[in-house]
Structure formats: structure tokens, C-alpha cells
Design an enzyme around this catalytic site. Structure first.
Site: not given
Ligand code: NAD
Ligand code: DAU
Length: 352
Positions: A33, A58, A132-134, A158, A162
């Protein structure tokens, strides 16, 4: 029973809800949390004995060992991470701790548990790592989409953290035989998305009449996937994936950021018109993100071919559902915006 980490965050909570909507197999949900974890995401599971929530880190080996011993999960699905690129630029330390050391801790605890199982238990056990694809870096306009064999070229703290976690997962399979699978997914969107990320931030700012901050020229491309399609992909990998294999997950939905912002404005103009005029009037170009990756695109043919997975939503259906969800859940957004979120907005946007 399965052990989920990070199940109070955006994708993790959607996964837990989705899992329990299609299966009665209980979930132990380990989540620290942090600012991104939110039990309101799981409110509909209140009193449901199939969901056991444990607040914890974790990186806490003792706690993770105890959870394995007590619950004997047949699989772990590992979402917990620091996930926001902009936060990793302002403070990379937490990313190394949770994403690298945290994954290492889980791998070691899982290995200890796995070693104690009989042969059948060992063969059935899975460690699924959500990545992630990043990690693959940034594509040029004519480059092919990322396949599973693309070289790793992470560019942000980040994505580097990953990438490190992916390498640990790979090594624990190669060296110790731990039955791991990894999925590398593109950008998710949908309900419970924390409003620091592009889509929910734009919706929240638009409804508050605040500027819509587009980084740089807004021509960066992301490949969008509705979150429940990511959940179904993970379920498919868990059920049928081959240990040691990596599966790229994406929706074939490459869009420049500025197009996403215009789409959101058009949907809001239709569903919640503002008497002051179209929400597009709020679009504001701001200083770019340092090291900003230009383009991501996922080649999802392997998971489609080998596991028969397909996304259920198109971008058009998913983004409409998403805007409708945020309009219907303004209280959920309001609770987040009233807290420490304000400090983050100051840190990230004040000097742009
Ligand atoms: P998020 O930031 O919304 O959630 C992360 C969760 O992990 C939170 O509930 C947080 O409390 C918990 N957490 C953080 N540190 C922790 C710790 N030390 N111990 C236990 N819990 C902890 O993230 P998300 O967007 O739901 O992403 C989830 C996973 O998917 C991540 O591994 C991220 O890299 C991956 N991912 C995200 C996206 C995306 O677009 N959001 C895309 C591809 C992969
Ligand atoms: O590709 C997967 C990833 O996508 C995940 O691994 C990450 O956890 C997730 O956060 C996301 O990363 P991005 O950096 O792509 O997502 P974000 O929503 O932060 O930004 C999406 C795009 O929009 C990026 O090119 C940055 C741009 N952006 C973002 C914010 C927050 C803006 O232009 N303005 C903004 O205020």
C-alpha cells in the site's frame, strides 16, 4: 490458491477482480500500500473469503517465507513494482529497491518453497513475472514492433530496474530450474488507473478545468491495451505458458499521445460537455520528459499463436468504457487527488 503481489495497484487489482470473477481459487494478495496501492480498488471483495489481503513489503523475506509456508500457493503472479517513469526520474532509489531487490527476494523465497515440493508439485508450480515493453527501448518510425527476441535497451531508471528484474527471473530458471514465465506488456488503460498516468491524468485535469500537459511535441507513440485484456493474457500464460518462456502482450493499438488526448476530449465533449467550450482548449504543450522514449509497439503474435490469446476490446470500445468509468467514479478520483498526490503534481509539473 495463488499469491499475487501488488494486487492493490492498477493492474493487480483488476487482475484479482478478474480472477475471482472467473474462478473460485483463492488469492493471497501481498501489497505494501504505497501511494499507488488503494484498497478502494478491491472494495467489491469486502467479506469475500476467497480474497486474503496482507499489507507488507515484497523485500521482507521473513514475511514472504511465512506466506509461502502458510498458504502453499501453487503459483505467484508478481505485479508489485514502482511503475511511474516520471517518478523514477525524480527518485530512482525506490525503483531499484522494489523492482530489483523485491523481485530477488520473491525469487529466493519461491525457490525455497519450490524445493520443498514433491515432483508433481514442482512441475505444477509457476512464478509469473509481470513486466513491460519499456525494457526493449525506443523504436524508430519504421522499426518492426518488439518481439520476444528484441535486445534489451532500457532508457529510464524505471525500465532499467524492470530489465534487471527480468534478467533475475530468467537466471532463476536457467540456473535453478524454477518454473518461471514472463510477460512484457504495452501500456494499459482502464478502471482504477492511478491519475498520475497519461489517460486518467488527462480525464481528471479536463474535468477540473486544468491544463492538459502534453510533453514535448506529443508525437510519442504508445501501444494501448485495455487492462482486462492484459489480465486474460496473464491467465492464459499461467494456464498454458511454457516455463522459461517470455510472452509479449499488446493490442496492436499504436497511437501518438496527442491523438489520445484529442480522443479523450472528444469523448468528454460528448458525455460531459463543458459550457466553457471543448476540452481541447485546455491542451498545453510542456517541457518534455528527460530521455523520453519515442515509440513502443508490441508484436503479440507469439501469445496469439501459441496460447490462442486475443484482446476482447478494441481501442474505441476500451477508451469509451474507461471515460465512462471515470465519470461514474469521481469519488474514487477525488480521494486520490486530495492526498499526497498534490505534492507529486507540484514536483513534476511546476517547473515544466
Ligand atoms: P501501480 O503502480 O498501479 O501498482 C503497484 C502496486 O505495487 C501498488 O499497489 C503498490 O502498493 C505495490 N507495491 C509497490 N512497492 C511494493 C513493495 N515494495 N511491496 C509490496 N507491494 C508494493 O502499477 P501498475 O500500473 O498496476 O503495474 C503493475 C505491474 O505491471 C508493474 O510490475 C509494472 O511494471 C507492470 N506493467 C505496467 C504497465 C502499465 O501500463 N501500467 C504495462 C506493462 C507492465
Ligand atoms: O509501456 C508500458 C509502460 O507504460 C509501463 O511499464 C509503465 O508502468 C506505465 O506507467 C506506462 O509508462 P509510460 O511512461 O508510457 O506511461 P505514462 O502514462 O506516464 O505516459 C504515457 C505517454 O504520455 C508518455 O509518452 C509520456 C506522455 N505524458 C505523460 C504524462 C503523465 C504526457 O505527455 N503528459 C503527462 O502529463
Amino acid at each position: 490458491m495463488i499469491l499475487v503481489t501488488g494486487g492493490a495497484g492498477f493492474i493487480g487489482a483488476n487482475f484479482v477482480l478478474d480472477w475471482l470473477s472467473v474462478s473460485d481459487e483463492p488469492v493471497v494478495n501481498l501489497d505494501a500500500l504505497t501511494y499507488a496501492g488503494n484498497l478502494e480498488n478491491l472494495a467489491s471483495l469486502k467479506g469475500d473469503p476467497r480474497h486474503i489481503f496482507v499489507q507488507g513489503d515484497i523485500c521482507d523475506r521473513e514475511l514472504v517465507d511465512r506466506l509461502f509456508a502458510e498458504h502453499q500457493p501453487r503459483a505467484i503472479v508478481h505485479f508489485a513494482a514502482e511503475s511511474h517513469v516520471d517518478r523514477s526520474i525524480h527518485g530512482p532509489g525506490d525503483f531499484v529497491r522494489t523492482n530489483v531487490t523485491g523481485t530477488f527476494t520473491l525469487l529466493e523465497a519461491a525457490r525455497g518453497h519450490w524445493m520443498s515440493l514433491d515432483e508433481a508439485g514442482k512441475a505444477a508450480f509457476r512464478f509469473h513475472h509481470v513486466s513491460t515493453d519499456e525494457v526493449y527501448g525506443s523504436l524508430g518510425p519504421n522499426d518492426p514492433a518488439f518481439s520476444e527476441t528484441k535486445t534489451y535497451e532500457p532508457n529510464s531508471p524505471y525500465s532499467a530496474s524492470k530489465a534487471a528484474s527480468d534478467h533475475l527471473v530468467r537466471a532463476w530458471h536457467h540456473t535453478y530450474g524454477l518454473p518461471v514465465t514472463t510477460s512484457n506488456c504495452s501500456n494499459n488503460y482502464g478502471p482504477y488507473h492511478f491519475p498520475e498516468k497519461l489517460i486518467p491524468l488527462m480525464i481528471a485535469n479536463a474535468l477540473a478545468g486544468k491544463p492538459l500537459p502534453v510533453y514535448g511535441d506529443g508525437q510519442q507513440i504508445r501501444d494501448w491495451l485495455y487492462v482486462t485484456d492484459h489480465c486474460s493474457a496473464i491467465r492464459a500464460v499461467l494456464a498454458q505458458g511454457t516455463p522459461g518462456e517470455v510472452y509479449n502482450v499488446g493490442g496492436w493499438n499504436e497511437k501518438p499521445n496527442i491523438e489520445i488526448v484529442h480522443t479523450l476530449c472528444a469523448l468528454l465533449d460528448e458525455l460531459k460537455p463543458d459550457p466553457a467550450g471543448s476540452y481541447t482548449r485546455l491542451i498545453t504543450y510542456v517541457t518534455d520528459r528527460p530521455g523520453h522514449d519515442r515509440r513502443y509497439a508490441i508484436d503479440a503474435r507469439k501469445i496469439e499463436r501459441e496460447l490462442g490469446w486475443r484482446p476482447a476490446e478494441t481501442f474505441e470500445t476500451g477508451i469509451r468504457k474507461t471515460v465512462q468509468w471515470y465519470l461514474a467514479n469521481q469519488e474514487w478520483v477525488a480521494h486520490i487527488l486530495s492526498g499526497a498526490y498534490r505534492d507529486w503534481v507540484e514536483t513534476n509539473y511546476a517547473a515544466r
